[in-house]
Design an enzyme around this catalytic site. Structure first.
Site, PDB file in Angstrom:
ATOM      1  CG  HIS A  22       5.137   5.081  -5.768  1.00  0.00           C
ATOM      2  ND1 HIS A  22       6.214   5.947  -5.773  1.00  0.00           N
ATOM      3  CD2 HIS A  22       4.046   5.844  -5.497  1.00  0.00           C
ATOM      4  CE1 HIS A  22       5.792   7.170  -5.528  1.00  0.00           C
ATOM      5  NE2 HIS A  22       4.474   7.137  -5.362  1.00  0.00           N
ATOM      6  CG  HIS A  24      -0.390   7.377  -3.415  1.00  0.00           C
ATOM      7  ND1 HIS A  24       0.103   7.890  -2.232  1.00  0.00           N
ATOM      8  CD2 HIS A  24       0.609   7.502  -4.329  1.00  0.00           C
ATOM      9  CE1 HIS A  24       1.339   8.327  -2.431  1.00  0.00           C
ATOM     10  NE2 HIS A  24       1.680   8.094  -3.686  1.00  0.00           N
ATOM     11  CG  HIS A 202       6.193  10.147  -2.077  1.00  0.00           C
ATOM     12  ND1 HIS A 202       5.756   9.052  -1.384  1.00  0.00           N
ATOM     13  CD2 HIS A 202       5.398  10.241  -3.177  1.00  0.00           C
ATOM     14  CE1 HIS A 202       4.725   8.519  -2.038  1.00  0.00           C
ATOM     15  NE2 HIS A 202       4.490   9.214  -3.133  1.00  0.00           N
ATOM     16  CD  GLU A 205       6.022  13.452  -6.980  1.00  0.00           C
ATOM     17  OE1 GLU A 205       5.873  13.567  -5.754  1.00  0.00           O
ATOM     18  OE2 GLU A 205       5.069  13.190  -7.757  1.00  0.00           O
ATOM     19  CG  ASP A 283       2.370   8.344  -7.882  1.00  0.00           C
ATOM     20  OD1 ASP A 283       2.199   8.076  -6.690  1.00  0.00           O
ATOM     21  OD2 ASP A 283       2.845   9.432  -8.263  1.00  0.00           O
ATOM     22  CG  ASP A 284      -1.702   9.141  -7.113  1.00  0.00           C
ATOM     23  OD1 ASP A 284      -2.239   8.798  -6.047  1.00  0.00           O
ATOM     24  OD2 ASP A 284      -0.589   9.696  -7.182  1.00  0.00           O
TER      25      ASP A 284
END
Ligand code: HPA
Ligand code: ZN
Length: 351
Positions: A22, A24, A202, A205, A283-284
């Protein structure tokens, strides 16, 4: 020289072979690279310095993050920008012990800035090939539809992706979750499935457990991204345990976006102990304070994860990946060898 427990924990986590599922790629855009790309492309920036931009990375919820994240993407305009972005991530992932990465990208964001789909693909895939040559790090690409846009836009990007069937492993669904249920994208996911693409999404969340059910039933996803809201629904918990549908959990992201108030209250350990196939991911990471090893480390400390928990998270990451069965078996053997080495008995405990 003595090794502190913190250093031993860090070394154990970095040495542990693991997959990141996961991530991005646009969320790995560090402020330094924003400035370098803006300079290279002759673009003005709203912030005066790297420090000022980093200082703006404070979020109250998912939307407040997405506003900053989409604005940052404006500096990505040429294939070489996507190449540099992707190489920078792969280098950090390799340093963190990532042996396999499944990477999201958001083509609709770049198309809106006038960047052709082919330029995005060229830059990213060149870097993925170089990363595999340099470090043996294998990858898959997952093309995400932006759920705050309409389904017609998703169909358009699916049409653009069709010539890239070999380079794109799966489709996904990201962006603002509230008020954009998976049901909105049922037809485009069916079309992607008909073209041979498996799906992830997703769900759960910021959105409710019901969105996880929808993603499973209406989009036929094989993996849920985040999914931490599953605990609100005992029947869903039983279903996820029975089917072993994986959750790609992103603990530092959840804290940054206020999904949980404090990492010590995160449900990762409970989900793991209940028997779900949970994985840890970043994630980010440019926005949320840490790449994958930092996510493992912070969870080990805050949730008192022991050596076996960390090994199980790594095993889950391999099981949950799109790797072929023989590759999964090879990584399981590597993890077993790693587990047999003498190491910190309980690396998570503070001294
Ligand atoms: N959630 C939804 N969409 C996203 C995220 C996220 O954490 N990161 C990038 N796009
Ligand atoms: Zn995400």
């Amino acid at each position: 020289m003595s090794v502190t427990p913190a250093a031993a924990l860090d070394a154990f986590i970095r040495g542990l072979p693991k997959a990141e599922l996961h991530l991005h790629i646009e969320g790995t855009l560090e402020p330094e690279l924003v400035f370098a790309l803006a300079r290279r492309n002759g673009m003005p920036l709203a912030h005066a310095s790297v420090a000022a931009l980093r200082n703006a990375y404070r979020f109250s919820d998912l939307q407040s993050f997405l506003d900053v994240y989409y604005a940052g993407c404006a500096v990505l305009s040429k294939p070489e920008d996507f190449f540099d972005l992707t190489m920078a991530y792969l280098e950090r992932a390799h340093a963190d012990g990532v042996v396999h990465a499944e990477i999201f990208f958001d083509p609709q964001t770049h198309l809106a800035h006038g960047v052709p789909f082919s330029d995005v693909m060229a830059g990213i895939t060149d870097a993925l090939r170089q990363g595999e040559r340099e470090w043996g790090l294998t990858t898959r690409l997952i093309m995400c539809f932006l759920r705050h846009l309409d389904e017609a836009g998703a169909h358009e990007v699916l049409a653009l992706a069709r010539p890239y069937r070999e380079q794109i492993a799966a489709v996904g669904l990201d962006s603002a979750e509230r008020d954009h249920p998976p049901a909105k994208f049922a037809r485009v996911f069916a079309a992607a499935r008909a073209l041979g693409w498996p799906a992830v999404a997703h769900a759960g969340e910021e959105g409710p457990a019901a969105y996880i059910w929808e993603a499973l039933r209406l989009l036929s996803v094989c993996r849920i991204d985040h999914g931490v809201a599953c605990e609100d629904d005992p029947a869903l918990m039983q279903h996820l345990r029975a089917t072993r549908v994986p959750l790609t959990v992103c603990p530092l992201s959840n804290v940054s976006l206020g999904v949980v108030s404090d990492l010590r209250h995160h449900n990762l350990k409970r989900l793991l102990q209940y028997g779900l196939c949970v994985t840890v991911n970043s994630d980010d990471p440019a926005y949320f304070g840490g790449y994958i090893a930092e996510n493992y480390r912070a969870c080990a400390e805050a949730l008192d994860l022991d050596r076996e928990d960390l090994l199980q998270l790594a095993r889950n990451s391999i099981d949950a990946s799109f790797l072929a069965a023989p590759d999964k078996a090879a990584w399981h053997a590597q993890i077993a060898r790693y587990a047999d080495q003498p190491g910190p008995a309980c690396p998570a405990r503070r001294a």
